[in-house]
Design a protein around this motif. Structure first.
Motif, short mmCIF file in Angstrom:
data_model
loop_
_atom_site.label_atom_id
_atom_site.label_comp_id
_atom_site.label_asym_id
_atom_site.label_seq_id
_atom_site.Cartn_x
_atom_site.Cartn_y
_atom_site.Cartn_z
N ARG A 52 71.97 -83.65 -48.50
CA ARG A 52 71.63 -82.36 -47.91
C ARG A 52 71.89 -82.37 -46.41
N ALA A 82 75.57 -82.10 -45.84
CA ALA A 82 76.05 -80.76 -46.15
C ALA A 82 75.72 -79.80 -45.01
N VAL A 83 74.52 -79.92 -44.46
CA VAL A 83 74.11 -79.06 -43.34
C VAL A 83 75.03 -79.30 -42.15
N LYS A 112 78.12 -80.53 -42.16
CA LYS A 112 79.47 -80.04 -42.45
C LYS A 112 79.55 -78.53 -42.34
N ASN A 113 78.53 -77.84 -42.86
CA ASN A 113 78.51 -76.37 -42.78
C ASN A 113 78.42 -75.91 -41.34
N ARG A 114 77.65 -76.62 -40.53
CA ARG A 114 77.51 -76.26 -39.11
C ARG A 114 78.84 -76.41 -38.38
N ALA A 136 81.82 -76.40 -39.75
CA ALA A 136 82.75 -75.41 -40.29
C ALA A 136 82.50 -74.05 -39.66
N GLU A 137 81.23 -73.68 -39.48
CA GLU A 137 80.88 -72.39 -38.88
C GLU A 137 81.35 -72.33 -37.43
N ARG A 189 85.05 -71.87 -37.46
CA ARG A 189 85.40 -70.52 -37.88
C ARG A 189 85.17 -69.52 -36.74
#
Length: 47
Positions: free
Chosen positions: A12, A15-16, A18-20, A22-23, A26
């Motif tokens: 988890r 994942a947090v 990686k998402n951060r 990626a955001e 972006r």
């Protein structure tokens, strides 16, 4: 003393992170609006 690995929590956390990342990537891809010639726009709509 034994060390236990919290595998679900580790997944988890990764994942947090990686998402951060990626955001952030972006959001940094978006191009800022350049200066707009207001008079040219007004003339275009006046036609």
């Amino acid at each position: 003393m034994a060390v236990t690995q919290l595998k679900r929590k580790a997944k988890r956390n990764q994942a947090v992170a990686k998402n951060r990342i990626a955001e952030i990537k972006r959001l940094s891809l978006k191009v800022d609006v350049q200066r707009v010639d207001v008079e040219a726009l007004k003339a275009e709509f006046a036609k």
